[in-house]
Design an enzyme around this catalytic site. Sequence first.
Site, mmCIF file in Angstrom:
data_model
loop_
_atom_site.group_PDB
_atom_site.id
_atom_site.type_symbol
_atom_site.label_atom_id
_atom_site.label_comp_id
_atom_site.label_asym_id
_atom_site.label_seq_id
_atom_site.Cartn_x
_atom_site.Cartn_y
_atom_site.Cartn_z
ATOM 1 N N HIS A 238 -9.900 -1.476 3.530
ATOM 2 C CA HIS A 238 -8.620 -2.181 3.404
ATOM 3 C C HIS A 238 -8.431 -3.173 4.547
ATOM 4 C CE1 HIS A 238 -7.957 1.875 1.564
ATOM 5 N NE2 HIS A 238 -7.645 1.086 0.545
ATOM 6 N N GLY B 93 2.965 32.888 -19.709
ATOM 7 C CA GLY B 93 2.584 33.627 -20.913
ATOM 8 C C GLY B 93 3.792 34.336 -21.497
ATOM 9 N N ARG C 152 -8.401 -3.381 -7.097
ATOM 10 C CA ARG C 152 -8.537 -2.702 -8.391
ATOM 11 C C ARG C 152 -7.547 -1.536 -8.455
ATOM 12 N NH1 ARG C 152 -13.776 0.436 -9.833
ATOM 13 N NH2 ARG C 152 -12.254 1.218 -11.281
ATOM 14 N N HIS D 175 -8.042 2.362 5.235
ATOM 15 C CA HIS D 175 -9.359 2.620 5.788
ATOM 16 C C HIS D 175 -10.011 1.289 6.121
ATOM 17 C CE1 HIS D 175 -8.790 6.789 4.917
ATOM 18 N NE2 HIS D 175 -8.520 6.512 3.652
ATOM 19 N N THR E 222 0.821 -1.214 0.000
ATOM 20 C CA THR E 222 0.000 0.000 0.000
ATOM 21 C C THR E 222 0.849 1.254 0.000
ATOM 22 O OG1 THR E 222 -1.740 1.224 1.131
ATOM 23 C CG2 THR E 222 -0.265 -0.012 2.527
#
Length: 543
Positions: free
Chosen positions: A177, A376, A264, A174, A169
């Site tokens: 998980h 710019g 996923r 959370h 991870t």
Amino acid sequence: IARANQLSSVRLSPRSVCDLELLATGGFSPLDRFMGRCDYLRVIGEMRLADGAIFPIPVTLPVGETDGLQIGREVALRSPKNELLAVMLVEEIYEWDRMQEAAEVYRTTDSRHPLVAEMASWGRFYISGPLRVLSLPKHYDFPELRHTPQQVRALLVRLGRANVVAFQTRNPMHRAHEELTRRAAQAVDGTLLIHPSVGLTNPGDVDHYTRVRSYKALVERYYDPRRTLLSLLPLAMRMAGPRSALWHAIIRRNYGANYLIVGRDHASPGRNAKGEPFYGPYEAQQLCSRFSEEIGVRILCYADMVYLPAEDRYEERHRVPRSAKSLALSGTEARERYLACGRPLPAWFTRPEVMRELARAYPPKHQRGFCIWLTGLPSAGKSTIADVIAVKLVEHGRRVTLLDGDVVRTHLSKGLDFSREGRDTNVLRIGFVASEVVRHNGAVICAAISPYQATRDRVRLMIGEESFIVVFVNTPLEVCERRDVKGIYARARASQIKGVTGIDAPYEPPADPDLVLDTCQDSPEECAQKVIELLRERGFLRN
Ligand code: ADP
Ligand code: ADP
């Protein structure tokens, strides 16, 4: 060491330091060195090392110049802080092709992909040869959670189960998980190895200090200590979706796991310039499963976990009957709809211990830093508008830093020219300072021509997607030339200076500006007001 100090040396990037550590400890086994050309080419083309072993990600050591490097000679490898880490006997120095690597490994050349963007800053050559590691990179944070593959394997043996399920991870964990990992470990009666990546992850991710504090709290309170191990992996992630997932599986095998959880969108970076995901949501599962037998790691595939309020439990989305009410939040939604507004995350979504850590790291949005990046042509109006925005923000009670390209060139960037390199250096310096200001929750306004898209994209990565606001001051060249505040167009036309943006140097308009200003139609105040309104819309200013 005394001898190594006589050698010429190469300064490693933070990424290469992570790679070196995993090469040295066996985390990348069977790879034990930065790849030579044969390995490299076969890896990017076929995901295999020259000897046929599966290995989906190139692990290479880029260098800018080859002065001081010679085939057959040793070179010292040093950390960014100049500590001596290893000695390499140089066996190969070879050129590589950025676009080829991007297209084959990442399947895109879009510089929105974090690795594609980062590769632009790597040196032209890769070097390879056997390594003698003199000292592993030092980690002063969470030393109790840092282990070599050998140490992890020993700890797993002590926990006594034949099966080991690894969980990779780069995000806070959370409840979804938690559910996923607990189920996976139960399904195969295994030990759970919670193995977060704490090297480089995707730019903009929750910092690893916050994450690790929250993992620790979770593991202490909510997991069974007899079958759970938390250990930190100093991996520099590549965000290559399916290829990354397969790599993660190989790495976890080296740490003693025989199962990897793949959900996923494994190792997916955000979206490309067209707003599409770089990889399909289940591609990682498919690719890993295909090679599972060969690498000796089985893949536990899960779909999204959703919460069923009626039953107070989690379930995979496709197992939930259509009629049942289900709840889910993405990490982004949690940040934007809750933390950003100062609202607590719902209890079904996150444990209070995790919530506290996240709230500390993510104050409400109107207290957070941001960067307004005005780009710019010369005389487009960037500095003028920046001045007005700065005053308006101070009026609102924010603290503001103004980084004007011209002004920066008188101190921080004194002496830089207007070649592509000089401009890029200037813009990246501005970007670096801006990122520090934003990190400390300040407001920063940058006004620099910054003519190159790729360089602006690199700044975006330094600052973080959410906090970086590109404002294109879109004034036509004729108008800019008529204004010619500093007389540079006149001097360019008279051939007194070369390389003036718009005349004989390129300007690449932003591909996806957050705001476009028309200075022919709107006054500086009106232009500034549009920026202020955008900041309000995005929540950076309170109404
Ligand atoms: P840059 O920083 O883009 O090189 P400057 O802000 O220094 O440009 O110069 C822009 C010039 O154009 C100034 O003289 C400014 O008064 C004039 N100007 C006219 N209309 C506008 C407008 N709507 N916004 C910004 N500048 C404007
Ligand atoms: P960049 O984003 O290209 O680094 P800056 O905003 O830092 O641009 O600085 C641009 C300023 O430098 C211009 O306002 C102009 O006054 C001055 N300048 C001098 N020579 C050139 C040149 N060849 N091209 C563009 N600007 C130039």
